[in-house]
Design a protein around this motif. Structure first.
Motif: not given
Length: 293
Positions: A40, A73, A75, A77-78, A80-82, A202, A206
């Motif tokens: 990651r 992965r 971070q 790029e994500h 939205d999840a956080y 995060s 993750d």
């Protein structure tokens, strides 16, 4: 159940021997139990993280002999999840926007007797914890800088006592079934105005999304596990097994760090070192073949 391990570097500099030890240990443990290894890239700090460092990190890990699953992965790029996790905490009224500048924080906590967190930083004063909702909203709308902080006392009251399983040890020898003590950190930062997350938020999101079962990392992150357990409980996320390992230190006994200019793996490679040399330098046995299934 297949066990899942991960190594999660930040691309803000070169890997050094301390990183190599953690990466190799994760790889060795995953291989020993027929588990999976993930990489990651923790690149939420967009001012310090750079693509060239990420490329160098992946090159060094391949040179060390690590074999990880794709895709890696990232971070960044994500977000939205956080953001969704942050919104969950906001709807629970467990975060608040803090507006104090660094100078104001220093002034408010200048007393030498002011309580400090496990890393030695003064706990946040909480002077703006109880701002009226309208005033906080007006400051945000005006463009004022702020950070989202966890209402630590309220979060602890909501969840109650927490524990985590430690298969390594903390800096004071803590191991086995360990009592989490997130209150030692005070109202930690969960996200910022410009970045909708923090390391604490995060990493727990993750680990859950990637199905990580075993978190193997340095003992300098042992106390942060208490915050992570609290966030996992608040967000309804599973708790991995933790294994905190000792740190690789320099001749003066200081932990290796990028900020102190620790010698990178690239320099060792350029000097003719091999991957087995690195294993020896960090105290690991020669690499073993993957067990047959």
């Amino acid at each position: 159940m297949t066990r899942i391990f991960r190594f999660a570097p930040s691309p803000n500099g070169e890997l050094h021997l301390g990183h190599a030890y953690s990466a190799l240990l994760n790889s060795d443990l995953a291989r020993a139990v027929g588990g999976r290894l993930l990489i990651r890239i923790e690149d939420i700090d967009r001012t310090r993280c750079r693509p060239e460092f990420e490329a160098a990190i992946l090159d060094d890990l391949a040179w060390l002999g690590l074999d990880w699953e794709q895709p890696v992965r990232r971070q960044s790029e994500h977000f939205d999840a956080y953001s969704k996790a942050l919104e969950t905490l906001r709807l629970m009224d467990l975060v608040y926007p803090s507006f104090l500048s660094r100078g104001e924080i220093r002034a408010a906590t200048a007393d030498p007797a002011w309580p400090r967190d496990p890393d030695g930083a003064p706990l946040y004063s909480g002077l703006d914890r109880d701002l009226a909702a309208g005033e906080a909203a007006a400051r945000i709308a005006s463009g004022a800088p702020y950070a989202w902080r966890l209402r630590m006392a309220a979060a602890i009251d909501r969840i109650g006592p927490l524990r985590f399983t430690e298969h390594g040890s903390g800096p004071d020898g803590e191991t086995g079934d360990v009592t989490a003590d997130p209150g030692r950190w005070g109202d930690v930062i969960i996200a910022r105005k410009e970045i909708p997350t923090s390391y604490h938020l995060s990493v727990v999101v993750d680990d859950a999304l990637q199905g990580v079962t075993d978190v193997v990392r340095g003992e300098d992150l042992f106390h942060a596990t208490s915050v992570h357990r609290l966030l996992q409980a608040l967000l309804g996320l599973p708790a991995p097994i933790y294994r905190h390992h000792g740190l690789v230190r320099d001749a003066a006994g200081r932990k290796l760090s990028k900020s102190e200019g620790a010698r990178g793996l690239a320099a060792l490679r350029a000097a003719g070192a091999t991957a087995e040399d690195v294993r020896r330098l960090v105290g690991l046995a020669p690499a073993q073949p993957t067990p047959s299934t």
